[in-house]
Motif scaffolding. Sequence first.
Motif, PDB file in Angstrom:
ATOM      1  N   LYS A 199     -11.606   3.115 -16.848  1.00 46.42           N
ATOM      2  CA  LYS A 199     -11.713   1.858 -17.597  1.00 46.42           C
ATOM      3  C   LYS A 199     -13.176   1.432 -17.723  1.00 46.42           C
ATOM      4  CE  LYS A 199      -7.310   1.323 -18.334  1.00 46.42           C
ATOM      5  NZ  LYS A 199      -6.507   0.194 -17.894  1.00 46.42           N
ATOM      6  N   ARG A 200     -13.541   0.917 -18.896  1.00 47.64           N
ATOM      7  CA  ARG A 200     -14.907   0.512 -19.181  1.00 47.64           C
ATOM      8  C   ARG A 200     -15.105  -1.002 -19.091  1.00 47.64           C
ATOM      9  NH1 ARG A 200     -17.732   4.630 -22.282  1.00 47.64           N
ATOM     10  NH2 ARG A 200     -16.353   6.378 -22.778  1.00 47.64           N
ATOM     11  N   ALA A 201     -14.039  -1.788 -19.228  1.00 48.92           N
ATOM     12  CA  ALA A 201     -14.174  -3.247 -19.267  1.00 48.92           C
ATOM     13  C   ALA A 201     -13.224  -3.941 -18.291  1.00 48.92           C
ATOM     14  CB  ALA A 201     -13.932  -3.761 -20.683  1.00 48.92           C
ATOM     15  N   MET A 202     -11.979  -3.533 -18.260  1.00 49.32           N
ATOM     16  CA  MET A 202     -11.028  -4.124 -17.330  1.00 49.32           C
ATOM     17  C   MET A 202     -11.008  -3.325 -16.032  1.00 49.32           C
ATOM     18  SD  MET A 202      -7.259  -2.933 -18.765  1.00 49.32           S
ATOM     19  CE  MET A 202      -7.289  -4.037 -20.170  1.00 49.32           C
ATOM     20  N   VAL A 203     -10.320  -3.852 -15.038  1.00 53.99           N
ATOM     21  CA  VAL A 203     -10.121  -3.157 -13.770  1.00 53.99           C
ATOM     22  C   VAL A 203      -8.627  -2.925 -13.609  1.00 53.99           C
ATOM     23  CG1 VAL A 203     -10.293  -3.352 -11.258  1.00 53.99           C
ATOM     24  CG2 VAL A 203     -12.195  -4.104 -12.705  1.00 53.99           C
ATOM     25  N   SER A 204      -8.226  -1.673 -13.361  1.00 52.49           N
ATOM     26  CA  SER A 204      -6.802  -1.336 -13.336  1.00 52.49           C
ATOM     27  C   SER A 204      -6.461  -0.431 -12.163  1.00 52.49           C
ATOM     28  CB  SER A 204      -6.395  -0.629 -14.639  1.00 52.49           C
ATOM     29  OG  SER A 204      -6.618  -1.444 -15.765  1.00 52.49           O
ATOM     30  N   VAL A 205      -5.241  -0.596 -11.677  1.00 50.43           N
ATOM     31  CA  VAL A 205      -4.652   0.337 -10.722  1.00 50.43           C
ATOM     32  C   VAL A 205      -3.332   0.810 -11.304  1.00 50.43           C
ATOM     33  CG1 VAL A 205      -5.744  -0.805  -8.755  1.00 50.43           C
ATOM     34  CG2 VAL A 205      -3.421  -1.442  -9.408  1.00 50.43           C
ATOM     35  N   GLU A 206      -2.885   1.976 -10.845  1.00 51.12           N
ATOM     36  CA  GLU A 206      -1.680   2.558 -11.438  1.00 51.12           C
ATOM     37  C   GLU A 206      -0.817   3.222 -10.370  1.00 51.12           C
ATOM     38  OE1 GLU A 206      -0.628   5.979 -14.780  1.00 51.12           O
ATOM     39  OE2 GLU A 206      -2.516   4.858 -14.894  1.00 51.12           O
ATOM     40  N   GLN A 207       0.477   3.157 -10.565  1.00 47.60           N
ATOM     41  CA  GLN A 207       1.444   3.792  -9.669  1.00 47.60           C
ATOM     42  C   GLN A 207       1.192   5.293  -9.582  1.00 47.60           C
ATOM     43  OE1 GLN A 207       5.457   3.383 -11.106  1.00 47.60           O
ATOM     44  NE2 GLN A 207       6.205   5.084  -9.893  1.00 47.60           N
ATOM     45  N   SER A 208       1.124   5.820  -8.376  1.00 48.51           N
ATOM     46  CA  SER A 208       0.989   7.263  -8.205  1.00 48.51           C
ATOM     47  C   SER A 208       2.259   7.961  -8.680  1.00 48.51           C
ATOM     48  CB  SER A 208       0.731   7.601  -6.733  1.00 48.51           C
ATOM     49  OG  SER A 208      -0.480   7.022  -6.295  1.00 48.51           O
ATOM     50  N   LEU A 209       2.102   9.145  -9.241  1.00 51.90           N
ATOM     51  CA  LEU A 209       3.234   9.853  -9.833  1.00 51.90           C
ATOM     52  C   LEU A 209       4.292  10.236  -8.808  1.00 51.90           C
ATOM     53  CD1 LEU A 209       1.436  12.162 -12.404  1.00 51.90           C
ATOM     54  CD2 LEU A 209       3.019  10.305 -12.924  1.00 51.90           C
ATOM     55  N   ASP A 210       3.893  10.427  -7.552  1.00 54.55           N
ATOM     56  CA  ASP A 210       4.850  10.846  -6.532  1.00 54.55           C
ATOM     57  C   ASP A 210       5.496   9.670  -5.800  1.00 54.55           C
ATOM     58  OD1 ASP A 210       2.621  10.014  -5.195  1.00 54.55           O
ATOM     59  OD2 ASP A 210       2.470  11.757  -3.878  1.00 54.55           O
ATOM     60  N   VAL A 211       5.300   8.467  -6.307  1.00 53.04           N
ATOM     61  CA  VAL A 211       5.861   7.255  -5.700  1.00 53.04           C
ATOM     62  C   VAL A 211       6.984   6.728  -6.581  1.00 53.04           C
ATOM     63  CG1 VAL A 211       5.360   4.850  -5.073  1.00 53.04           C
ATOM     64  CG2 VAL A 211       3.719   6.656  -4.535  1.00 53.04           C
ATOM     65  N   SER A 212       8.084   6.325  -5.958  1.00 56.37           N
ATOM     66  CA  SER A 212       9.202   5.790  -6.737  1.00 56.37           C
ATOM     67  C   SER A 212       8.839   4.440  -7.330  1.00 56.37           C
ATOM     68  CB  SER A 212      10.447   5.638  -5.859  1.00 56.37           C
ATOM     69  OG  SER A 212      10.279   4.565  -4.947  1.00 56.37           O
ATOM     70  N   SER A 213       9.495   4.120  -8.424  1.00 52.69           N
ATOM     71  CA  SER A 213       9.255   2.821  -9.067  1.00 52.69           C
ATOM     72  C   SER A 213       9.587   1.675  -8.128  1.00 52.69           C
ATOM     73  CB  SER A 213      10.095   2.709 -10.346  1.00 52.69           C
ATOM     74  OG  SER A 213       9.924   1.441 -10.955  1.00 52.69           O
ATOM     75  N   ALA A 214      10.678   1.803  -7.390  1.00 56.46           N
ATOM     76  CA  ALA A 214      11.086   0.731  -6.481  1.00 56.46           C
ATOM     77  C   ALA A 214      10.042   0.487  -5.403  1.00 56.46           C
ATOM     78  CB  ALA A 214      12.437   1.066  -5.852  1.00 56.46           C
ATOM     79  N   ASP A 215       9.511   1.571  -4.826  1.00 56.17           N
ATOM     80  CA  ASP A 215       8.499   1.419  -3.786  1.00 56.17           C
ATOM     81  C   ASP A 215       7.219   0.813  -4.353  1.00 56.17           C
ATOM     82  OD1 ASP A 215      10.182   2.436  -1.878  1.00 56.17           O
ATOM     83  OD2 ASP A 215       9.313   4.455  -1.892  1.00 56.17           O
ATOM     84  N   TYR A 216       6.832   1.284  -5.544  1.00 57.41           N
ATOM     85  CA  TYR A 216       5.609   0.753  -6.146  1.00 57.41           C
ATOM     86  C   TYR A 216       5.747  -0.739  -6.442  1.00 57.41           C
ATOM     87  CZ  TYR A 216       2.048  -0.404  -9.526  1.00 57.41           C
ATOM     88  OH  TYR A 216       1.013  -1.045 -10.182  1.00 57.41           O
TER      89      TYR A 216
END
Length: 289
Positions: A129-146
């Motif tokens: 990212k060039r302007a905002m700050v972002s984090v993202e769910q890791s691919l090996d993590v379930s949606s519920a846990d994230y």
Amino acid sequence: MPFFEARMGLLLDVDGPIASPVTRTVPQPIIDYLLRLAGAGWPVVFNTGRSDAFIREQLLNPMMASGIPDGVRFHAICEKGASWFSFDADGAGEVHVDKELALPSSFGDDVRDLVEEKYSALMFFDETKRAMVSVEQSLDVSSADYLAGQAEFDADAFDILVSYDMGGIRLGRERPDSNGEVGYRIDPTIISTDIESVRLGKDLGAERALALLAPYGEVPNTWRTVGDSRTDYAMADYLHGKGYDVAHVDVRPSDGVPEKPYPILIEEGLVNEEAGAAFLAGCVAVLAK
């Protein structure tokens, strides 16, 4: 309003309608549909919170591998309007960044440290990212846990935002800055959290899209906007407010469909990229008529 017309402009969110929120990749049939439509003269603009690096990897490179027709130009509005670029058969043009909408680099450093120290089992810091700050769910993590850990991360990130005395929004609650204005917000999605200027949004992306198309005489009167979240309706809101004939395609209506002064289209029984593919297939079918 008819669902399809002979030529329409397409303003497309990327995560959800085009890229799978599970694999974060774009299925080849969608690549093929977009190339067909653009080759037939339909303006295609991507309006996303993703970075230009993601667009290069998941859209530009597969399109170039498949063959972008001569004379066809795609436009990408990234980071909800903070950056933008165009690409064609020769590759990507210059990436433009609105520096006035960028967060301080030291703030990004602090959020990166937070992720590494406390949340690395759930998410990663987006270095592109060039302007905002972002984090993202890791691919090996379930949606519920994230999602279970996301709320705590958002609260911690908000505390960092407060320490910079920049103001912010968290889950609908505002903290005004010293001028009584709100400058930044924390915007969670189903796979990420974006920390960004409140001036960013899909409406700003739509404004930039029209500006990119105008020099080439490509601005049609009829548009279809496509998204998977309620914030994506801002694309259609903006175009409708400017007098364009627009309908919005919602690929995840289970989040709730608002009342709007323009048609809302739904691919029944399909969600996310499957719904996006079905919509684009319908557009391609128009070309054969």
